[in-house]
Scaffold this motif. Sequence first.
Motif, PDB file in Angstrom:
ATOM      1  N   GLY A   8      12.188   1.326  -7.076  1.00  0.00           N
ATOM      2  CA  GLY A   8      11.175   2.115  -7.376  1.00  0.00           C
ATOM      3  C   GLY A   8      11.328   3.322  -6.660  1.00  0.00           C
ATOM      4  O   GLY A   8      10.414   4.424  -6.661  1.00  0.00           O
ATOM      5  N   SER A  17       3.747  10.831  -5.020  1.00  0.00           N
ATOM      6  CA  SER A  17       3.610   9.332  -4.783  1.00  0.00           C
ATOM      7  C   SER A  17       4.676   8.470  -5.402  1.00  0.00           C
ATOM      8  O   SER A  17       5.044   8.734  -6.315  1.00  0.00           O
ATOM      9  CB  SER A  17       2.344   8.847  -5.178  1.00  0.00           C
ATOM     10  N   ARG A  19       5.668   4.085  -5.238  1.00  0.00           N
ATOM     11  CA  ARG A  19       5.635   2.671  -4.732  1.00  0.00           C
ATOM     12  C   ARG A  19       7.078   2.032  -4.755  1.00  0.00           C
ATOM     13  O   ARG A  19       7.509   2.025  -5.875  1.00  0.00           O
ATOM     14  CB  ARG A  19       4.584   1.922  -5.540  1.00  0.00           C
ATOM     15  N   SER A  21       9.387  -1.436  -3.992  1.00  0.00           N
ATOM     16  CA  SER A  21       9.122  -2.750  -4.036  1.00  0.00           C
ATOM     17  C   SER A  21      10.350  -3.552  -3.378  1.00  0.00           C
ATOM     18  O   SER A  21      11.321  -2.775  -3.765  1.00  0.00           O
ATOM     19  CB  SER A  21       8.894  -3.514  -5.605  1.00  0.00           C
ATOM     20  N   PHE A  68       1.335   6.235   4.234  1.00  0.00           N
ATOM     21  CA  PHE A  68       2.085   5.228   3.356  1.00  0.00           C
ATOM     22  C   PHE A  68       1.173   3.948   3.715  1.00  0.00           C
ATOM     23  O   PHE A  68       0.662   3.909   5.080  1.00  0.00           O
ATOM     24  CB  PHE A  68       3.502   5.000   4.356  1.00  0.00           C
ATOM     25  N   THR A  69       1.492   2.674   2.858  1.00  0.00           N
ATOM     26  CA  THR A  69       0.851   1.766   3.219  1.00  0.00           C
ATOM     27  C   THR A  69       1.638   0.413   2.802  1.00  0.00           C
ATOM     28  O   THR A  69       2.281   0.586   1.801  1.00  0.00           O
ATOM     29  CB  THR A  69      -0.553   1.398   2.360  1.00  0.00           C
ATOM     30  N   SER A  71       2.507  -3.816   2.092  1.00  0.00           N
ATOM     31  CA  SER A  71       1.651  -4.707   1.902  1.00  0.00           C
ATOM     32  C   SER A  71       2.433  -5.795   1.376  1.00  0.00           C
ATOM     33  O   SER A  71       3.693  -5.557   1.142  1.00  0.00           O
ATOM     34  CB  SER A  71       0.528  -4.471   0.908  1.00  0.00           C
ATOM     35  N   TYR A  80       5.737  -4.438  -0.564  1.00  0.00           N
ATOM     36  CA  TYR A  80       5.560  -3.034  -1.204  1.00  0.00           C
ATOM     37  C   TYR A  80       5.316  -2.064  -0.032  1.00  0.00           C
ATOM     38  O   TYR A  80       4.992  -2.165   0.935  1.00  0.00           O
ATOM     39  CB  TYR A  80       4.275  -3.017  -2.073  1.00  0.00           C
ATOM     40  N   LEU A  81       5.841  -0.884  -0.572  1.00  0.00           N
ATOM     41  CA  LEU A  81       5.444   0.482   0.342  1.00  0.00           C
ATOM     42  C   LEU A  81       4.969   1.282  -0.730  1.00  0.00           C
ATOM     43  O   LEU A  81       5.656   2.071  -1.318  1.00  0.00           O
ATOM     44  CB  LEU A  81       6.726   0.966   1.105  1.00  0.00           C
ATOM     45  N   GLN A  82       3.626   1.732  -0.442  1.00  0.00           N
ATOM     46  CA  GLN A  82       3.046   2.786  -1.078  1.00  0.00           C
ATOM     47  C   GLN A  82       3.103   4.127  -0.484  1.00  0.00           C
ATOM     48  O   GLN A  82       2.712   4.012   0.709  1.00  0.00           O
ATOM     49  CB  GLN A  82       1.703   2.224  -1.490  1.00  0.00           C
ATOM     50  N   MET A  83       3.762   4.984  -1.173  1.00  0.00           N
ATOM     51  CA  MET A  83       3.967   6.226  -0.257  1.00  0.00           C
ATOM     52  C   MET A  83       3.258   7.423  -0.951  1.00  0.00           C
ATOM     53  O   MET A  83       3.491   7.728  -2.304  1.00  0.00           O
ATOM     54  CB  MET A  83       5.351   6.489  -0.058  1.00  0.00           C
ATOM     55  N   ASN A  84       2.264   8.135  -0.404  1.00  0.00           N
ATOM     56  CA  ASN A  84       1.514   9.083  -1.005  1.00  0.00           C
ATOM     57  C   ASN A  84       1.856  10.538  -0.129  1.00  0.00           C
ATOM     58  O   ASN A  84       2.473  10.291   0.919  1.00  0.00           O
ATOM     59  CB  ASN A  84       0.127   8.614  -0.878  1.00  0.00           C
TER      60      ASN A  84
END
Length: 123
Positions: A8, A17, A19, A21, A68-69, A71, A80-84
């Motif tokens: 990702g 952004s 994300r 994985s 960042f989030t 999950s 996961y690492l969601q990066m905004n």
Amino acid sequence: QVQLVESGGGLVQSGGSLRLSCTASGIEFHIHAMGWFRQAPGKQREMVATISNYGSSTNYADSVKGRFTISRDNAKKIGYLQMNSLRPEDTGVYFCTADYLLAAVADGRGDHWGQGTQVTVSS
């Protein structure tokens, strides 16, 4: 054989952004805490975020809080690492790690590490 495979990463403009994985195999993922670390050129590897085995506890570096989030999906064995709101200073190689102990993950002493995925944020 235990494997953690990150994906990702890529090149994104500032404010964008991504994300990431982390796909696990060869381990009982649901009993492992996991985390994300990053390493920028010429700098030490630093903790970005951690999550307990069932996701009830998360922790973030101050520099990424609110952007960042972390999950996980234990059924799929993926973290996961969601990066905004990405910034140029978020540039680096991002690694996922896993261990039975959340404290070990947080300290960078996890037993298992992936090979990393490059994230580059342009200004």
